[in-house]
Write an enzyme that holds these catalytic residues in place. Structure first.
Site, PDB file in Angstrom:
ATOM      1  N   GLN A  88     -15.072   9.773  11.077  1.00  0.00           N
ATOM      2  CA  GLN A  88     -15.784   9.026  10.033  1.00  0.00           C
ATOM      3  C   GLN A  88     -16.718   8.028  10.701  1.00  0.00           C
ATOM      4  OE1 GLN A  88     -16.016   8.948   6.567  1.00  0.00           O
ATOM      5  NE2 GLN A  88     -17.548   7.388   7.041  1.00  0.00           N
TER       6      GLN A  88
ATOM      7  N   THR B 220      -7.608  -1.090   9.845  1.00  0.00           N
ATOM      8  CA  THR B 220      -8.989  -0.690  10.125  1.00  0.00           C
ATOM      9  C   THR B 220      -9.754  -1.906  10.647  1.00  0.00           C
ATOM     10  OG1 THR B 220      -9.618  -1.217   7.842  1.00  0.00           O
ATOM     11  CG2 THR B 220      -9.142   1.085   8.321  1.00  0.00           C
TER      12      THR B 220
ATOM     13  N   GLY C 173       0.804  -1.220   0.000  1.00  0.00           N
ATOM     14  CA  GLY C 173       0.000   0.000   0.000  1.00  0.00           C
ATOM     15  C   GLY C 173       0.836   1.268   0.000  1.00  0.00           C
TER      16      GLY C 173
ATOM     17  N   TYR D 265     -10.621   3.975  14.638  1.00  0.00           N
ATOM     18  CA  TYR D 265      -9.597   4.460  13.705  1.00  0.00           C
ATOM     19  C   TYR D 265      -9.455   5.984  13.805  1.00  0.00           C
ATOM     20  CZ  TYR D 265      -7.224   4.810   9.111  1.00  0.00           C
ATOM     21  OH  TYR D 265      -6.335   5.048   8.093  1.00  0.00           O
TER      22      TYR D 265
ATOM     23  N   ASN E 174       3.924   4.373   9.449  1.00  0.00           N
ATOM     24  CA  ASN E 174       2.875   4.236   8.430  1.00  0.00           C
ATOM     25  C   ASN E 174       1.918   3.080   8.722  1.00  0.00           C
ATOM     26  OD1 ASN E 174       1.766   4.227   5.501  1.00  0.00           O
ATOM     27  ND2 ASN E 174       2.646   2.193   5.763  1.00  0.00           N
TER      28      ASN E 174
ATOM     29  N   ASP F 239     -13.526  -1.551  10.880  1.00  0.00           N
ATOM     30  CA  ASP F 239     -14.688  -0.666  10.836  1.00  0.00           C
ATOM     31  C   ASP F 239     -15.952  -1.342  11.362  1.00  0.00           C
ATOM     32  OD1 ASP F 239     -12.912   1.012   9.566  1.00  0.00           O
ATOM     33  OD2 ASP F 239     -14.004   1.137   7.670  1.00  0.00           O
TER      34      ASP F 239
END
Ligand code: CAA
Length: 241
Positions: A141, A86, A13, A147, A82, A88
């Site tokens: 979010q 997640t 990524g 997160y 870095n 979620d």
């Protein structure tokens, strides 16, 4: 002599693009990874960058990993925090495990990695710590209380350590990527991504990992010596602070 840079989560990524960007800019790079051996082996073969396995959530693992990097490459001059995950879920459905996993990696991981390298940077009077936070640490979010909290925590850490490191030539900055075309973002339900997220990005597309890597290379450079405690947003205009 080439400076040494460690990139956590540096084999996939955004992290992979950062590792490559730093290598191309002349750094000796150590790319840390947490678990995906196959991806790390492919990355190493493709780039010639040495990879190191440990979990940033484990303090002792970080200490030992840094010792190994220093034995192989030399003292760490640049640390890019870095690595991030997640888990979620809407808050009413979020489990303790989902909360803890994200805080352990994304927030405790930044402490665990920075703590072993910072004293050497301070003594040598030069260092660069670059924390990859997120747009969702800035704006919050739905579905990401864990997160967003971890990434906002990374921003507080950045601003506090920047004040401590300034007199010693150690700069500490954060980059807040928006939605970047990586596996993490592509894992979002396609309907949510296309109908809810991309329409909120004024440039009309996801970002590319290299667009974050170039910002890291700049913040790591001599040219960025007067920039510390700052938060650089790279989000296609989705959110301004
Ligand atoms: N704001 C408010 N409410 C919302 C919402 C939003 N943005 N999104 C969903 N809801 C509501 C829904 O309307 C629904 O309400 P009702 O039950 O009353 O209809 C309720 O929340 C449940 O929604 P879902 O059906 O979507 O619930 P789910 O359990 O299936 O999925 C989720 C929840 C996994 C969090 C899913 O909504 C999701 O994936 N959201 C995207 C989260 C996101 O943006 N993640 C970013 C990942 S990339 C990343 O993190 C990198 C980076 O740094 C940018």
């Amino acid at each position: 002599m080439a400076r040494v840079a460690v990139v956590t989560g540096g084999t996939r990524g955004i992290g992979a693009a950062i590792s490559k960007g730093l290598k191309d800019a002349g750094y000796l790079v150590a790319a840390n990874f947490g678990g995906n051996e196959e991806a790390a082996a492919m990355f190493s073969e493709e780039t010639g960058i040495k990879t190191y396995k440990w979990s940033v959530a484990d303090y002792e693992g970080c200490e030992n990993g840094i010792k190994q990097v220093e034995a192989d490459l030399g003292p760490v001059d640049v640390l890019v925090n870095n690595a991030g995950i997640t888990r979620d879920a809407m808050f009413h459905r979020m489990t303790v495990q989902q909360w803890n996993d994200v805080i352990d990696t994304n927030l405790h991981g930044v402490f665990n990695m920075t703590h072993p390298v910072y004293p050497g940077m301070r003594e040598r009077k030069w260092g660069r710590i670059i924390n990859i936070s997120s747009i969702n640490g800035q704006k919050g979010q739905a579905g990401q209380t864990n997160y967003s909290a971890s990434k906002a925590g990374d921003l507080g850490f950045t601003k506090a350590l920047a004040q401590e490191g300034a007199r010693f030539g150690v700069t500490v900055n954060a980059i807040c990527p928006g939605y970047i075309a990586t596996e993490m973002v592509k894992a979002i339900d396609e309907k949510i991504l296309n109908e809810k997220i991309i329409p909120q990005i004024p440039v009309g597309r996801l970002g590319e990992p290299e667009e974050i890597a170039r910002a890291v290379v700049f913040l790591a450079s001599e040219d960025a010596g007067f920039i510390t405690g700052s938060t650089l947003s790279a989000n296609g205009g989705q959110f301004f602070v």
